[in-house]
Design a protein around this motif. Structure first.
Motif, short mmCIF file in Angstrom:
data_model
loop_
_atom_site.label_atom_id
_atom_site.label_comp_id
_atom_site.label_asym_id
_atom_site.label_seq_id
_atom_site.Cartn_x
_atom_site.Cartn_y
_atom_site.Cartn_z
N ARG A 121 0.84 -1.08 0.06
CA ARG A 121 0.01 0.13 -0.02
C ARG A 121 0.74 1.09 -0.11
O ARG A 121 0.38 2.22 -0.67
N TYR A 122 1.82 1.24 0.85
CA TYR A 122 2.76 2.37 0.92
C TYR A 122 3.40 2.58 -0.45
O TYR A 122 3.57 3.93 -0.79
N ASP A 123 3.94 1.52 -1.19
CA ASP A 123 4.73 1.68 -2.27
C ASP A 123 3.67 2.16 -3.46
O ASP A 123 4.16 2.89 -4.38
N ASN A 124 2.18 2.05 -3.31
CA ASN A 124 1.30 2.40 -4.42
C ASN A 124 0.51 3.82 -3.65
O ASN A 124 -0.34 4.25 -4.25
N ASP A 125 1.25 4.57 -2.70
CA ASP A 125 0.97 5.53 -1.98
C ASP A 125 -0.49 5.70 -1.70
O ASP A 125 -1.42 6.57 -1.57
N LEU A 126 -1.05 4.56 -0.94
CA LEU A 126 -2.13 4.20 -0.43
C LEU A 126 -2.37 4.47 1.09
O LEU A 126 -3.15 4.19 1.59
N ALA A 127 -0.99 4.28 1.56
CA ALA A 127 -1.01 4.41 3.06
C ALA A 127 0.27 5.41 3.44
O ALA A 127 0.90 5.61 2.58
N LEU A 128 0.12 5.67 4.74
CA LEU A 128 0.99 6.78 5.40
C LEU A 128 2.28 6.12 5.62
O LEU A 128 2.53 5.05 5.83
N LEU A 129 3.36 7.07 5.93
CA LEU A 129 4.48 6.50 6.55
C LEU A 129 4.35 5.94 7.83
O LEU A 129 5.04 5.03 8.36
#
Length: 120
Positions: free
Chosen positions: A74-82
């Motif tokens: 999700r983070y790699d696809n910009d769907l989750a925050l750091l």
């Protein structure tokens, strides 16, 4: 021929005292045997409990790894925050540490059982 009559009463008391001491010694041996059996049973129960704890922690590590993989995707696809990524990483690290601690506890209980049974 001379015989001291007082020795009849003294011997009777000495025999009674020896029988009493013999009974006490047998009871002490029995108590020691029961103590050893209780200690072995307690250590064996602790070993079984720690074995279950290890298997539980292994499942926890597996779930934490899966969660980390999902959050990373999700983070790699910009769907989750750091912060979500950091939380998943912290959960994974905590699960790994708990697994190591559970394994150490299981080894400790194993060697404690070996020590108590005098097979170490």
């Amino acid at each position: 021929m001379k015989y001291n009559l007082s020795s009849l009463w003294k011997n009777k008391h000495a025999i009674r005292k020896a029988r009493h001491e013999n009974t006490q010694a047998r009871e002490n041996v029995q108590l020691a045997h029961e103590g050893i059996e209780n200690g072995v049973q307690a250590c064996y129960t602790n070993l079984l409990t720690s074995s279950v704890e290890v298997s539980t922690q292994e499942k926890q590590v597996e779930l934490a790894d899966q969660n980390y993989t999902v959050v990373k995707n999700r983070y790699d696809n910009d769907l989750a925050l750091l912060t979500d990524m950091l939380d998943a990483s912290n959960m994974k690290l905590s699960a790994d540490m708990a697994l190591v601690n559970a394994r150490i506890n299981m080894l400790y209980n194993y060697f404690k059982l070996k020590y108590i049974t005098n097979t170490l």
